[in-house]
Design an enzyme around this catalytic site. Structure first.
Site, PDB file in Angstrom:
ATOM      1  N   LYS A 254     -14.063   0.285  15.999  1.00  0.00           N
ATOM      2  CA  LYS A 254     -12.787  -0.419  15.792  1.00  0.00           C
ATOM      3  C   LYS A 254     -12.001  -0.518  17.099  1.00  0.00           C
ATOM      4  O   LYS A 254     -11.394  -1.537  17.409  1.00  0.00           O
ATOM      5  CB  LYS A 254     -11.967   0.335  14.735  1.00  0.00           C
ATOM      6  CG  LYS A 254     -10.839  -0.465  14.130  1.00  0.00           C
ATOM      7  CD  LYS A 254     -10.180   0.262  12.972  1.00  0.00           C
ATOM      8  CE  LYS A 254     -10.918   0.085  11.662  1.00  0.00           C
ATOM      9  NZ  LYS A 254     -10.203   0.674  10.514  1.00  0.00           N
TER      10      LYS A 254
ATOM     11  N   LYS B 101       9.074 -17.066 -10.713  1.00  0.00           N
ATOM     12  CA  LYS B 101       8.265 -16.007 -11.324  1.00  0.00           C
ATOM     13  C   LYS B 101       7.077 -16.626 -12.071  1.00  0.00           C
ATOM     14  O   LYS B 101       7.270 -17.553 -12.877  1.00  0.00           O
ATOM     15  CB  LYS B 101       9.150 -15.209 -12.284  1.00  0.00           C
ATOM     16  CG  LYS B 101       8.455 -14.006 -12.840  1.00  0.00           C
ATOM     17  CD  LYS B 101       9.369 -13.250 -13.796  1.00  0.00           C
ATOM     18  CE  LYS B 101       8.544 -12.270 -14.588  1.00  0.00           C
ATOM     19  NZ  LYS B 101       9.168 -11.867 -15.814  1.00  0.00           N
TER      20      LYS B 101
ATOM     21  N   ALA C 216       1.421   1.118  11.719  1.00  0.00           N
ATOM     22  CA  ALA C 216       1.667   0.476  10.418  1.00  0.00           C
ATOM     23  C   ALA C 216       0.377   0.281   9.640  1.00  0.00           C
ATOM     24  O   ALA C 216      -0.687   0.025  10.216  1.00  0.00           O
ATOM     25  CB  ALA C 216       2.332  -0.884  10.646  1.00  0.00           C
TER      26      ALA C 216
ATOM     27  N   LYS D 102     -11.160  -4.198  18.634  1.00  0.00           N
ATOM     28  CA  LYS D 102      -9.768  -4.657  18.747  1.00  0.00           C
ATOM     29  C   LYS D 102      -9.254  -4.636  20.187  1.00  0.00           C
ATOM     30  O   LYS D 102      -8.109  -5.009  20.428  1.00  0.00           O
ATOM     31  CB  LYS D 102      -8.860  -3.788  17.871  1.00  0.00           C
ATOM     32  CG  LYS D 102      -9.185  -3.872  16.378  1.00  0.00           C
ATOM     33  CD  LYS D 102      -8.057  -3.332  15.511  1.00  0.00           C
ATOM     34  CE  LYS D 102      -8.433  -3.377  14.040  1.00  0.00           C
ATOM     35  NZ  LYS D 102      -7.284  -3.566  13.163  1.00  0.00           N
TER      36      LYS D 102
ATOM     37  N   ILE E 143      -2.337  -7.679  14.130  1.00  0.00           N
ATOM     38  CA  ILE E 143      -1.219  -7.585  15.079  1.00  0.00           C
ATOM     39  C   ILE E 143      -1.625  -6.842  16.347  1.00  0.00           C
ATOM     40  O   ILE E 143      -1.420  -7.322  17.461  1.00  0.00           O
ATOM     41  CB  ILE E 143      -0.012  -6.891  14.397  1.00  0.00           C
ATOM     42  CG1 ILE E 143       0.399  -7.690  13.161  1.00  0.00           C
ATOM     43  CG2 ILE E 143       1.149  -6.750  15.371  1.00  0.00           C
ATOM     44  CD1 ILE E 143       1.346  -6.981  12.237  1.00  0.00           C
TER      45      ILE E 143
ATOM     46  N   PRO F 294      -2.944 -12.036  10.215  1.00  0.00           N
ATOM     47  CA  PRO F 294      -3.326 -11.867  11.624  1.00  0.00           C
ATOM     48  C   PRO F 294      -3.410 -10.374  11.948  1.00  0.00           C
ATOM     49  O   PRO F 294      -2.671  -9.574  11.376  1.00  0.00           O
ATOM     50  CB  PRO F 294      -2.167 -12.516  12.387  1.00  0.00           C
ATOM     51  CG  PRO F 294      -1.022 -12.536  11.437  1.00  0.00           C
ATOM     52  CD  PRO F 294      -1.604 -12.605  10.065  1.00  0.00           C
TER      53      PRO F 294
ATOM     54  N   ASN G  44       0.854  -1.197   0.000  1.00  0.00           N
ATOM     55  CA  ASN G  44       0.000   0.000   0.000  1.00  0.00           C
ATOM     56  C   ASN G  44       0.886   1.242   0.000  1.00  0.00           C
ATOM     57  O   ASN G  44       2.113   1.139   0.042  1.00  0.00           O
ATOM     58  CB  ASN G  44      -0.960  -0.029   1.196  1.00  0.00           C
ATOM     59  CG  ASN G  44      -0.205  -0.127   2.508  1.00  0.00           C
ATOM     60  OD1 ASN G  44       0.555   0.759   2.865  1.00  0.00           O
ATOM     61  ND2 ASN G  44      -0.381  -1.248   3.206  1.00  0.00           N
TER      62      ASN G  44
ATOM     63  N   ASP H 225      -4.127  -6.329   4.914  1.00  0.00           N
ATOM     64  CA  ASP H 225      -5.120  -7.201   5.534  1.00  0.00           C
ATOM     65  C   ASP H 225      -5.042  -8.631   4.987  1.00  0.00           C
ATOM     66  O   ASP H 225      -5.413  -9.576   5.654  1.00  0.00           O
ATOM     67  CB  ASP H 225      -6.526  -6.637   5.300  1.00  0.00           C
ATOM     68  CG  ASP H 225      -6.760  -5.385   6.144  1.00  0.00           C
ATOM     69  OD1 ASP H 225      -6.173  -5.303   7.237  1.00  0.00           O
ATOM     70  OD2 ASP H 225      -7.495  -4.482   5.691  1.00  0.00           O
TER      71      ASP H 225
ATOM     72  N   PHE I  52      -4.254   2.921  15.228  1.00  0.00           N
ATOM     73  CA  PHE I  52      -4.644   3.965  14.282  1.00  0.00           C
ATOM     74  C   PHE I  52      -5.797   3.429  13.448  1.00  0.00           C
ATOM     75  O   PHE I  52      -5.917   2.218  13.262  1.00  0.00           O
ATOM     76  CB  PHE I  52      -3.470   4.340  13.370  1.00  0.00           C
ATOM     77  CG  PHE I  52      -2.666   5.491  13.901  1.00  0.00           C
ATOM     78  CD1 PHE I  52      -1.936   5.367  15.063  1.00  0.00           C
ATOM     79  CD2 PHE I  52      -2.671   6.720  13.245  1.00  0.00           C
ATOM     80  CE1 PHE I  52      -1.212   6.425  15.577  1.00  0.00           C
ATOM     81  CE2 PHE I  52      -1.952   7.789  13.742  1.00  0.00           C
ATOM     82  CZ  PHE I  52      -1.223   7.650  14.901  1.00  0.00           C
TER      83      PHE I  52
HETATM   84  N1  CTP Z   1      -3.544  -3.487  12.215  1.00  0.00           N
HETATM   85  C1  CTP Z   1      -2.765  -4.532  12.646  1.00  0.00           C
HETATM   86  N2  CTP Z   1      -2.755  -5.706  11.975  1.00  0.00           N
HETATM   87  C2  CTP Z   1      -3.534  -5.885  10.888  1.00  0.00           C
HETATM   88  C3  CTP Z   1      -4.354  -4.822  10.430  1.00  0.00           C
HETATM   89  C4  CTP Z   1      -4.331  -3.628  11.110  1.00  0.00           C
HETATM   90  O1  CTP Z   1      -2.048  -4.376  13.656  1.00  0.00           O
HETATM   91  N3  CTP Z   1      -3.505  -7.044  10.254  1.00  0.00           N
HETATM   92  C5  CTP Z   1      -3.561  -2.237  13.003  1.00  0.00           C
HETATM   93  C6  CTP Z   1      -3.025  -1.017  12.322  1.00  0.00           C
HETATM   94  O2  CTP Z   1      -1.632  -0.836  12.587  1.00  0.00           O
HETATM   95  C7  CTP Z   1      -3.851   0.087  12.972  1.00  0.00           C
HETATM   96  C8  CTP Z   1      -5.159  -0.581  13.237  1.00  0.00           C
HETATM   97  O3  CTP Z   1      -4.911  -1.973  13.236  1.00  0.00           O
HETATM   98  O4  CTP Z   1      -3.335   0.460  14.237  1.00  0.00           O
HETATM   99  C9  CTP Z   1      -6.283  -0.283  12.286  1.00  0.00           C
HETATM  100  O5  CTP Z   1      -5.922  -0.468  10.961  1.00  0.00           O
HETATM  101  P1  CTP Z   1      -6.998  -0.252   9.789  1.00  0.00           P
HETATM  102  O6  CTP Z   1      -6.344  -0.604   8.498  1.00  0.00           O
HETATM  103  O7  CTP Z   1      -7.653   1.073   9.903  1.00  0.00           O
HETATM  104  O8  CTP Z   1      -8.102  -1.282  10.199  1.00  0.00           O
HETATM  105  P2  CTP Z   1      -8.420  -2.711   9.738  1.00  0.00           P
HETATM  106  O9  CTP Z   1      -8.309  -3.623  10.894  1.00  0.00           O
HETATM  107  O10 CTP Z   1      -7.639  -3.095   8.527  1.00  0.00           O
HETATM  108  O11 CTP Z   1      -9.953  -2.560   9.407  1.00  0.00           O
HETATM  109  P3  CTP Z   1     -10.701  -2.144   8.044  1.00  0.00           P
HETATM  110  O12 CTP Z   1      -9.697  -2.257   6.927  1.00  0.00           O
HETATM  111  O13 CTP Z   1     -11.807  -3.104   7.954  1.00  0.00           O
HETATM  112  O14 CTP Z   1     -11.160  -0.731   8.278  1.00  0.00           O
END
Ligand code: CTP
Length: 417
Positions: free
Chosen positions: A344, A296, A282, A348, A314, A312, A217, A286, A330
């Site tokens: 959220k 390749k 970070a 979490k 984190i 997972p 990303n 997802d 975040f």
């Molecule tokens: N995060 C994480 N591990 C993941 C996904 C997200 O630790 N696999 C953490 C990010 O570092 C951030 C928070 O979760 O602190 C929220 O990330 P965000 O991308 O906004 O949320 P998602 O859990 O991906 O939810 P969605 O995409 O459905 O909004």
């Protein structure tokens, strides 16, 4: 320069031609009221004399781990504890290799292992030696260990070459020393996180499809790195677990570089038992490709399906730990910011969440600016449009205020700051 007055600096001098500039460095520090203890390696004696350095520093030079008289006056462990800061100028390629490996085969290297003080390394060497793969590998290792590298400057070299490798000039070294030792205090940042261990995740993660392709990303890592720097400035001991970015590591952080969400998960869980606070900045991918092709992938048909597995979460896994630290996440949202972030945070199990609107151009992924809202169980606070550095400093201050009682367990002083 009086703000450095009374500080104890251990100045290591190694065997490079730039050593001839060190009496000037000692002089500048002494003029500012700094106590300077010079430690020379054997090779340094070929470029500058201990007599000169003793005269300008006002202290006998130390150069031998086995000097019984000097050890009796102040043993090397005592000397390592005495230092508020260790500066090595000039630092040769050999010295940097020694430090990167953690060897202790001379007095200076031993002191660097034994000290808890921050270390500034000021390299000076031929440009080809500086650019060599081995030296660059050692630079990366030292940065990862929390060592600050000052320079080198570019320009004409004593050997006739031109390029990077010149030692930074003494007045600029003094500026960096001042930044390292007193800048946070000068900037009005109270050491509200003194003694607190903070782990921060930052940057994107990279999920390999095959040896040459990946899913990732646009995260630049800027906000996470700024928060790491703000936490260091507030006195915290900071570990930064970062996906790939183009940013230099903030000075004073311990850096762990990772690629994928799985790597980041493993790195965070290897460290978390020790941490008081974990801040997830970070942009973790997802999903990852269900299979990583060893070779390749070749074009086959007009369309191609890529099966993805969920990564997972984190930050949620840290929040679910039995002895969990204070956990801050975040939320990158594009609509119904506050409602989505509140949900959220609860989903979490986070103590607090910082939500920002990633659909806005001026505060987007690569911008230097941001605005956000901090949400916790008992309240919400707007962090208005400002630079990512300013927002980071303000976020750290508010977290220290809001969670003062949790943080005071490890940092009794913060309750009164
Ligand atoms: N995060 C994480 N591990 C993941 C996904 C997200 O630790 N696999 C953490 C990010 O570092 C951030 C928070 O979760 O602190 C929220 O990330 P965000 O991308 O906004 O949320 P998602 O859990 O991906 O939810 P969605 O995409 O459905 O909004």
């Amino acid at each position: 320069m009086s703000e450095l007055s009374g500080k104890n600096i251990l100045l290591g001098i190694t065997g490079g031609i730039a050593a001839f500039k060190t009496p000037m460095l000692v002089r500048l520090l002494r003029d500012g009221g700094v106590n300077v203890q010079v430690v020379m390696t054997a090779a340094a004696h070929r470029f500058v004399t201990p007599t000169t350095l003793q005269a300008v520093s006002g202290r006998p030079v130390r150069d031998d781990l086995w000097d019984a008289a000097a050890e009796a006056a102040m043993g090397h462990i005592e000397l390592a504890r005495w230092a508020d800061l260790v500066v090595i100028a000039p630092a040769t390629a050999h010295c940097m290799a020694t430090l990167a490996q953690g060897l202790a085969d001379n007095l200076l290297a031993t002191l660097c292992l034994a000290t808890k003080a921050p270390i500034l390394v000021v390299p000076a060497m031929n440009q080809a030696m500086w650019s060599s793969a081995a030296t660059q590998r050692n630079v990366s290792k030292l940065i990862a260990d929390g060592v600050s590298i000052v320079g080198p400057d570019e320009g004409d070299q004593a050997c006739g070459d031109t390029g990077p490798g010149r030692m930074v000039e003494p007045p600029a070294i003094v500026d960096r020393i001042r930044q390292r030792l007193v800048a946070p205090v000068l900037a009005g940042v109270k050491p509200v996180l003194a003694g607190v261990k903070v782990l921060i995740t930052a940057g994107p993660t990279v999920e390999a499809i095959d040896p040459v392709r990946f899913i990732s990303n646009y995260s630049s890592g800027k906000q996470g790195y700024a928060i790491a720097q703000a936490a260091v400035n507030a006195g915290a001991e900071v570990t930064l677990v970062s996906g790939p970015t183009n940013l230099a590591p903030p000075s004073g952080v311990r850096m762990i570089a990772v690629q994928s969400a799985h790597d980041m998960f493993d790195a965070v869980h290897a460290e978390v038992a020790d941490q008081n606070v974990v801040i997830g900045v970070a942009a973790v991918a997802d999903y990852r490709p269900a299979e990583q092709a060893p070779q390749k992938l070749k074009k086959k048909s007009d369309k191609m399906n890529l099966l993805l597995d969920q990564n997972p979460d984190i930050i949620a896994s840290v929040a679910a730990l039995k002895n969990k630290p204070l956990v801050v996440g975040f939320a990158a949202e594009t609509e119904q910011l506050i409602e989505h972030a509140r949900a959220k945070r609860v989903r979490k199990g986070l103590d607090a969440i910082v939500v920002n609107d990633v659909s806005k151009q001026d505060i987007g992924f690569n911008s230097d600016y941001n605005s956000a809202t901090l949400i916790w169980a008992q309240g919400e606070l707007a962090l208005p449009f400002q630079t990512k550095d300013e927002l980071a400093t303000s976020l750290i201050r508010h977290l220290a205020d809001i969670f003062v009682s949790q943080l005071a367990i490890t940092n009794p002083e913060s309750a009164t700051n």
